[in-house]
Scaffold this active site. Structure first.
Site, PDB file in Angstrom:
ATOM      1  N   GLU A  53       6.384   9.733   2.780  1.00  0.00           N
ATOM      2  CA  GLU A  53       6.235   9.105   1.297  1.00  0.00           C
ATOM      3  C   GLU A  53       6.962   8.220   1.060  1.00  0.00           C
ATOM      4  O   GLU A  53       6.547   7.199   0.407  1.00  0.00           O
ATOM      5  CB  GLU A  53       6.551  10.264   0.686  1.00  0.00           C
TER       6      GLU A  53
ATOM      7  N   HIS B 149       5.108   4.881   2.425  1.00  0.00           N
ATOM      8  CA  HIS B 149       4.082   4.353   1.679  1.00  0.00           C
ATOM      9  C   HIS B 149       4.500   3.378   0.528  1.00  0.00           C
ATOM     10  O   HIS B 149       3.895   2.445   0.503  1.00  0.00           O
ATOM     11  CB  HIS B 149       3.332   5.475   0.792  1.00  0.00           C
TER      12      HIS B 149
HETATM   13 ZN   LIG Z   1       0.324   9.737   2.973  1.00  0.00          ZN
END
Ligand SMILES: [Zn+2]
Ligand SMILES: [Zn+2]
Length: 186
Positions: free
Chosen positions: A135, A138
């Protein structure tokens, strides 16, 4: 402005979380992203994001509040919760992030799946760390990667999470390096 703070990642526990687990996530984030990490609770309770019909928490709403509450000079923020998260199009998510933005979140809720009642802390911790790196990745503008061994590979199940490594493939490593240079101006 305090220059030390400028390129700091914030790890933000929501509610009670195991200190040892938070320390492991901290070490993993430092080693992959190369920035200092500060542990800083920003949200105390998630009532505002609770959806009664699903009995789950809407992760996108949490990201919005994180963005408001985070120190303006923090580079990226990763929140960690034990509650079950969803976005409207999916039954649940292990986490969510703003692609190329500042905020991300992971939930440990479903990462104990398939572990029975026995204590398998190592496997559980490995899953949490992988999701944390994914995460946070990202927010550094990394998209989903086709390489099933890459940490940026999309996971449908905990079996997928177990299968992937905790590192970026060569391609994603180059993309991350470029993004780091862009952010630090160096
Ligand atoms: Zn993802
Ligand atoms: Zn990759």
């Amino acid at each position: 402005m305090n220059r030390q703070q400028e390129h700091t990642l914030i790890l933000s526990p929501i509610g009670d979380l195991d200190t040892a687990l938070l320390e492991q996530i901290t070490r993993a984030l430092i080693s992959v992203f190369g920035f200092p990490v500060h542990i800083m609770p920003l949200i105390e309770d998630l009532d505002f994001a609770f959806e009664w019909q699903r009995r789950q928490y809407h992760s996108t709403l949490i990201l919005e509040v994180l963005e408001q509450k985070a120190p303006t000079d923090a580079l990226k923020i990763l929140a960690v919760t034990r509650e079950d998260l969803f976005i409207p199009i999916l039954t649940h998510v292990y986490g969510e992030a703003q692609l190329g933005g500042r905020t991300s979140i992971i939930s440990t809720y479903r990462l104990k799946e398939g572990m029975g009642s026995g204590r398998r802390d190592k496997e559980y911790q490995a899953r949490v760390i992988k999701e944390a790196i994914h995460e946070m990745g990202h927010t550094f503008n990394l998209r989903h990667c086709k390489d099933p061994g890459c940490i940026m590979h999309y996971c449908h199940s905990v079996a997928d999470v177990d299968r992937k490594s905790d590192t970026l493939c060569r391609y994603c490593t180059i993309l991350l390096d470029d993004e780091r240079k862009r952010l630090t101006g160096g």
